[in-house]
Structure formats: structure tokens, C-alpha cells
Design a protein around this motif. Structure first.
Motif, PDB file in Angstrom:
ATOM      1  N   LEU A 166      -4.779  -7.453   5.994  1.00  0.00           N
ATOM      2  CA  LEU A 166      -5.048  -6.402   5.005  1.00  0.00           C
ATOM      3  C   LEU A 166      -3.927  -5.379   4.972  1.00  0.00           C
ATOM      4  N   PHE A 167      -3.415  -5.018   6.133  1.00  0.00           N
ATOM      5  CA  PHE A 167      -2.297  -4.081   6.186  1.00  0.00           C
ATOM      6  C   PHE A 167      -1.082  -4.638   5.454  1.00  0.00           C
ATOM      7  N   MET A 168      -0.772  -5.918   5.677  1.00  0.00           N
ATOM      8  CA  MET A 168       0.387  -6.527   5.026  1.00  0.00           C
ATOM      9  C   MET A 168       0.184  -6.619   3.518  1.00  0.00           C
ATOM     10  N   ILE A 169      -1.018  -6.876   3.081  1.00  0.00           N
ATOM     11  CA  ILE A 169      -1.290  -6.950   1.649  1.00  0.00           C
ATOM     12  C   ILE A 169      -1.162  -5.573   1.008  1.00  0.00           C
ATOM     13  N   HIS A 170      -1.707  -4.564   1.644  1.00  0.00           N
ATOM     14  CA  HIS A 170      -1.688  -3.217   1.069  1.00  0.00           C
ATOM     15  C   HIS A 170      -0.304  -2.574   1.102  1.00  0.00           C
TER      16      HIS A 170
END
Length: 71
Positions: free
Chosen positions: A23-27
Motif C-alpha cells: 500500500l505504501f508503494m502504491i500510494h
């Protein structure tokens, strides 16, 4: 299966940490940046400058190819 609950807890914590990282990488737009960098790398590798550099760094390449043809 004496420690089955312990293994399940470890698996749940590991899965939640992995999901948080994704999720961090996507955001943060990580995948978009990597896609751009990879396309630039592939474009440069197919350029004449990169091919000349590859040939300059491996002067024995043609000699090795000739030996394979003769064998």
C-alpha cells in the motif's frame, strides 16, 4: 501441532506487514517511477552509444563467435 497458534500469529503479522508495504508503494507512486526508469534503461540499452560501449568492453566477443562457428 503444539505451536500452531504461534505460527498463525507470525503468518498474520507477516502478511499484514507485506500488505502495508504494498500500500505504501502504491500510494507513493513507486511503481510509476520504476516503470519510467525501466523504459529509459531499455531505450538507452538499444542506443548506438550503448552498443559501442558493449563492444568496447568485450573485445573478444567476435573472436569467441568465430571459434564457436569453427567447432
Amino acid at each position: 501441532m503444539r505451536f500452531a497458534d504461534w505460527y498463525l500469529k507470525i503468518a498474520a503479522v507477516g502478511a499484514s506487514i507485506g500488505a502495508a508495504m504494498e500500500l505504501f508503494m502504491i500510494h507513493t507512486g513507486f511503481y510509476d517511477k520504476v516503470t519510467v526508469l525501466e523504459s529509459e534503461k531499455r531505450a538507452w540499452e538499444s542506443s548506438p552509444e550503448a552498443q559501442a560501449m558493449r563492444e568496447a568492453l568485450n573485445p573478444w566477443r567476435k573472436h569467441d563467435e568465430q571459434q564457436r562457428k569453427q567447432s
